[in-house]
Enzyme design. Structure first.
Site: not given
Ligand code: 13P
Length: 338
Positions: A33, A177, A219, A261-263, A292
């Site tokens: 990041r 998750e 999640k 959110s996974g991208g 993200r």
């Protein structure tokens, strides 16, 4: 805040539209990041960035929990206040990632299983002493070329249930998750099937392990098209298919579902969450646990410079508020321009 039982902790985190800030990037992931903004991933820079996030005014009333990485739960801010106390001062509960990352499922496998059960009880005891009230464990499921296999789903969901039991025995709330990766050109129906198989297996193993569902947070990923698919499902279709899958497979007494959110882009993730809450028809709170999609605009605004602190904090505060509105089904795209 006197929240004693795991049921109270779980309900508080998702109360009144609140959601979770996932700030538990491992040092290598944080490095990636920071590379995107040309900042060195030193311990001090990671601390400064997280301190900036946790001091943002928009944390209050919008964020009920923050997931931390092992390094962060031990860090103190510039003025000596622990980052855990900064989070608590904002009315949020500190959480901690307790899994130890991924390893191949077997020698020939493209699939992975999550590690971390060894020594988990001892780590939980230490994290409780450091102030953690909830935990996270991420399982990764890939779609494509006949995957996911039953073996991969079963091994990962069993590990999630084993983890959840240890965490609850330490009076913390486990976030479970199961992330179905967006990578690939698969259809939304392929994602639906992989999600459904994973959820069925997960709740079977949680029940077998006697995990208290009322003291657990799920999640999941949303049910979407693969990120390289030619045809991308609409917001409406993602909302409807995700809800169909969750309603069919998640017990009604689970207090909260908080999506990763996974991208997905920040605004698309918010739009999907809002669309689901506008449809309604479920008993759990449906909220966010974005990494993200909450942090990206703040990271871009910061660029590692002290003088950008306020615009970076404004960016995080804005996304936190937008996602709270989405968790209440009260978001509108016009609010993004204000
Ligand atoms: P993203 O929202 O960036 O997917 O991160 C959430 C998370 O905690 C992944 O484990």
């Amino acid at each position: 805040m006197s929240l004693n039982s795991i049921e109270e902790i779980a309900s508080y985190i998702v109360s009144e539209g609140k959601g979770i800030l996932a700030a538990d990037e491992s040092n290598p992931t944080c490095g990636k990041r920071f590379d995107s903004i040309g900042v060195d991933s030193t311990e001090k820079n990671r601390r400064d960035y997280r301190e900036l996030l946790f001091r943002s005014s928009g944390m209050k009333n919008n964020i009920g929990g923050v997931i931390l990485f092992d390094e962060t739960i031990r860090q103190s801010s510039e003025d000596g206040t622990s980052l855990v106390d900064l989070i608590k001062d904002q009315g949020a509960l500190p959480g901690i990632k307790v899994d130890k990352g991924l390893q191949p499922l077997n020698d020939s496998s493209q699939e992975v299983v999550t590690l971390g059960l060894d020594g988990l009880d001892e780590r939980c005891k230490e994290y409780v002493a450091l102030g953690a009230r909830f935990t996270k464990w991420r399982a990764v499921i890939k779609i494509g070329n006949g995957l996911p296999s039953d073996e991969c789903i079963d091994a990962n969901m069993k590990a999630l249930a084993d983890y959840a039991k240890v965490v609850q025995d330490n009076n913390m709330v486990p976030m479970v998750e199961p992330e179905i990766l967006m990578d690939g050109d698969h259809s939304i129906n392929d994602c639906f099937n992989a999600s459904e198989r994973s959820l069925k297996s997960l709740f079977h193993h949680l029940k077998e392990n006697d995990v208290n569902i009322k003291g657990t947070i799920l999640k999941p990923s949303m049910v979407t098209s693969g990120s390289d698919a030619d045809v991308q499902a609409s917001i409406k279709e993602v909302a409807e298919k995700t809800l169909e899958c969750l309603i069919a497979n998640v017990p009604a007494d689970l207090p909260g579902i908080t999506f990763l959110s996974g991208g997905q882009s920040d605004i698309l993730a918010t739009a999907h969450l809002d669309a689901m809450n506008k449809i309604g028809g479920f008993s759990w709170k449906l909220s966010f646990s974005f990494g993200r999609a909450l942090q990206a605009p703040a990271l871009k605004a910061w660029m590692g410079k002290y003088e950008n602190m306020f615009i970076s904090q404004d960016a995080l505060s804005h996304r936190a508020l937008m996602n709270k509105l989405a968790a209440l089904g009260e978001w509108d795209s016009s609010l993004e321009d204000q």
